[in-house]
Design an enzyme around this catalytic site. Structure first.
Site, PDB file in Angstrom:
ATOM      1  N   GLY A  15       1.713 -25.508  43.980  1.00  0.00           N
ATOM      2  CA  GLY A  15       1.340 -26.321  45.136  1.00  0.00           C
ATOM      3  C   GLY A  15       0.567 -25.525  46.174  1.00  0.00           C
ATOM      4  O   GLY A  15      -0.532 -25.928  46.604  1.00  0.00           O
ATOM      5  N   ASP A  35      -1.550 -17.337  36.469  1.00  0.00           N
ATOM      6  CA  ASP A  35      -0.383 -18.231  36.444  1.00  0.00           C
ATOM      7  C   ASP A  35       0.063 -18.378  34.991  1.00  0.00           C
ATOM      8  O   ASP A  35      -0.757 -18.341  34.071  1.00  0.00           O
ATOM      9  CB  ASP A  35      -0.724 -19.614  37.019  1.00  0.00           C
ATOM     10  CG  ASP A  35       0.510 -20.355  37.525  1.00  0.00           C
ATOM     11  OD1 ASP A  35       0.599 -20.616  38.739  1.00  0.00           O
ATOM     12  OD2 ASP A  35       1.406 -20.655  36.699  1.00  0.00           O
ATOM     13  N   LEU A  50       4.513 -13.214  34.394  1.00  0.00           N
ATOM     14  CA  LEU A  50       4.662 -11.965  35.155  1.00  0.00           C
ATOM     15  C   LEU A  50       5.353 -10.880  34.330  1.00  0.00           C
ATOM     16  O   LEU A  50       5.278  -9.694  34.668  1.00  0.00           O
ATOM     17  CB  LEU A  50       5.471 -12.217  36.435  1.00  0.00           C
ATOM     18  CG  LEU A  50       4.787 -13.015  37.550  1.00  0.00           C
ATOM     19  CD1 LEU A  50       5.808 -13.446  38.600  1.00  0.00           C
ATOM     20  CD2 LEU A  50       3.663 -12.192  38.203  1.00  0.00           C
ATOM     21  N   GLY A  71       6.240 -17.474  40.800  1.00  0.00           N
ATOM     22  CA  GLY A  71       7.690 -17.365  40.668  1.00  0.00           C
ATOM     23  C   GLY A  71       8.322 -18.734  40.734  1.00  0.00           C
ATOM     24  O   GLY A  71       7.638 -19.751  40.916  1.00  0.00           O
ATOM     25  N   SER A  73      10.219 -21.462  42.615  1.00  0.00           N
ATOM     26  CA  SER A  73      10.106 -21.730  44.051  1.00  0.00           C
ATOM     27  C   SER A  73      11.255 -22.563  44.609  1.00  0.00           C
ATOM     28  O   SER A  73      11.199 -22.991  45.767  1.00  0.00           O
ATOM     29  CB  SER A  73       8.776 -22.443  44.333  1.00  0.00           C
ATOM     30  OG  SER A  73       8.712 -23.667  43.629  1.00  0.00           O
ATOM     31  N   TYR A 143      17.756 -17.990  44.708  1.00  0.00           N
ATOM     32  CA  TYR A 143      16.328 -18.011  45.058  1.00  0.00           C
ATOM     33  C   TYR A 143      16.071 -17.208  46.349  1.00  0.00           C
ATOM     34  O   TYR A 143      15.208 -16.325  46.394  1.00  0.00           O
ATOM     35  CB  TYR A 143      15.872 -19.466  45.209  1.00  0.00           C
ATOM     36  CG  TYR A 143      14.544 -19.644  45.875  1.00  0.00           C
ATOM     37  CD1 TYR A 143      13.372 -19.227  45.258  1.00  0.00           C
ATOM     38  CD2 TYR A 143      14.451 -20.234  47.141  1.00  0.00           C
ATOM     39  CE1 TYR A 143      12.142 -19.385  45.884  1.00  0.00           C
ATOM     40  CE2 TYR A 143      13.235 -20.401  47.766  1.00  0.00           C
ATOM     41  CZ  TYR A 143      12.082 -19.972  47.137  1.00  0.00           C
ATOM     42  OH  TYR A 143      10.861 -20.124  47.758  1.00  0.00           O
ATOM     43  N   LYS A 147      14.062 -13.468  47.313  1.00  0.00           N
ATOM     44  CA  LYS A 147      13.068 -13.231  48.366  1.00  0.00           C
ATOM     45  C   LYS A 147      13.511 -12.057  49.251  1.00  0.00           C
ATOM     46  O   LYS A 147      12.680 -11.273  49.708  1.00  0.00           O
ATOM     47  CB  LYS A 147      12.840 -14.490  49.182  1.00  0.00           C
ATOM     48  CG  LYS A 147      12.266 -15.657  48.369  1.00  0.00           C
ATOM     49  CD  LYS A 147      10.929 -15.339  47.734  1.00  0.00           C
ATOM     50  CE  LYS A 147      10.308 -16.554  47.053  1.00  0.00           C
ATOM     51  NZ  LYS A 147       9.020 -16.228  46.416  1.00  0.00           N
ATOM     52  N   ARG A 181      13.961 -31.613  59.459  1.00  0.00           N
ATOM     53  CA  ARG A 181      13.987 -30.137  59.406  1.00  0.00           C
ATOM     54  C   ARG A 181      12.571 -29.554  59.278  1.00  0.00           C
ATOM     55  O   ARG A 181      12.230 -28.564  59.923  1.00  0.00           O
ATOM     56  CB  ARG A 181      14.867 -29.707  58.230  1.00  0.00           C
ATOM     57  CG  ARG A 181      14.798 -28.242  57.883  1.00  0.00           C
ATOM     58  CD  ARG A 181      15.755 -27.884  56.750  1.00  0.00           C
ATOM     59  NE  ARG A 181      15.492 -26.585  56.225  1.00  0.00           N
ATOM     60  CZ  ARG A 181      14.650 -26.328  55.216  1.00  0.00           C
ATOM     61  NH1 ARG A 181      14.016 -27.311  54.611  1.00  0.00           N
ATOM     62  NH2 ARG A 181      14.461 -25.086  54.804  1.00  0.00           N
TER      63      ARG A 181
END
Ligand code: NAI
Ligand code: 15L
Length: 274
Positions: A15, A35, A50, A71, A73, A143, A147, A181
């Site tokens: 995206g 990708d 990757l 990765g 997401s 996830y 990060k 949010r």
């Protein structure tokens, strides 16, 4: 560092990657695309995982900088997150080190700090209520944990190998905010491109962590470290606020689903199939 021209964009089929493919060439970049998902309309794109170190070496060869978006997401199993996000980001940095690439922009996430409650108060919040960038990691999912790892990996590759990184704790980068949010953490794609451009061109960033959002009236976090890189956001989610608030009401700071920065990632981490 001279201004980068050729930039490797990992996660180019996703995206954010799709938005950046259309926006970043307008800043003068030549993008090399990577990708695991094929990009049918981009014959020069590198289609690889990757985990494929040889493909990564080819991908980084001769580039001036890397924007690392690839990765998983969303939340997933630990095993899948480990392979794609933790090992994958390690492989990316090793390829960068071997090829002498000096600058990475890493797509971190608000979910690295998702267990921090969002700051209370009336909007716009005064500067001293905004969540600082140096709060401790409080990942809300495997996830988010990946990060946090990516940010620490970036710090180590700066300290040990002199590779600079801007770690961007992206809020929600979509064409429009779709929840209350998101009014606080939305980053318009156009501001995303402005932010990536600033992160690619600012001098002497070492390892800098920034939040990634537009100049939202309802912003929860401190954008000053992003602005210090030259980022000047132009958008504000407030034009979407009336409709979203009429439909859903203000967030409830006593509801565990709504009281944390990470939103529902905190309480209901569903396991999406990937
Ligand atoms: P996305 O899921 O749409 O795109 C991720 C891309 O990475 C996909 O095209 C996928 O094929 C590719 N990918 C996944 N595993 C891979 C692997 N092992 N090897 C090669 N490619 C792989 O995600 P989106 O929304 O575009 O996000 C991009 C990055 O920004 C992600 O790292 C995400 O965690 C981060 N981010 C995004 C936010 C958002 O609001 N969209 C918010 C916070 C962080
Ligand atoms: C993220 O990190 C995700 O990649 C994105 O899909 C959104 O869920 C975003 O956070 C968010 O918190 O809204």
């Amino acid at each position: 560092m001279p201004a980068p021209r050729t930039v490797l964009l990992t996660g180019a089929a996703g995206g954010v990657g799709t938005q950046m493919r259309s926006l970043l060439p307008g800043y003068g970049y030549e993008l090399r695309l990577f990708d695991v998902a094929p990009l049918e309309d981009e014959p020069a794109a590198i289609t690889a995982d990757l985990a494929d170190r040889a493909a990564l070496r080819r991908a980084v060869d001769g580039v001036d900088a890397i924007i690392h978006l690839a990765g998983i997401s969303l939340e997933s199993t630990f095993e899948k997150i480990l392979k794609a996000n933790i090992e994958g980001t390690y492989h990316l940095y090793e390829a960068a080190r071997e090829a002498g690439v000096r600058r990475v922009v890493f797509a971190s996430s608000n979910h690295a700090v998702g267990y921090h409650p969002f700051p209370p108060g009336d909007y716009p919040l005064p500067a001293d209520r905004l969540l600082p960038v140096d709060v401790p990691h409080r990942p809300d999912t495997y996830y988010g944990l990946s990060k946090s790892f990516g940010e620490d990996l970036a710090q180590m590759y700066w300290d040990k190998h002199g590779i600079e990184t801007v770690s961007v704790r992206i809020g929600s980068c979509f064409p429009e905010p779709t929840s209350v949010r998101m009014l606080s953490i939305w980053m318009s794609p156009a501001d995303g491109a402005r932010l990536f451009h600033a992160a690619l061109t600012a001098e002497d960033v070492g390892h800098t962590v920034i939040y990634g959002s537009s100049a939202n009236t309802r912003v929860w976090w401190d954008l000053s470290s992003a602005r210090a890189l030259g980022y000047e956001p132009q958008d504000d989610s407030e034009r979407f606020a009336a409709d979203l608030l009429a439909e859903r009401g203000e967030l409830d700071p006593t509801n565990p689903d709504e009281m944390y920065l990470g939103g529902q990632f905190v309480t209901k981490p569903p396991i999406w199939p990937h």
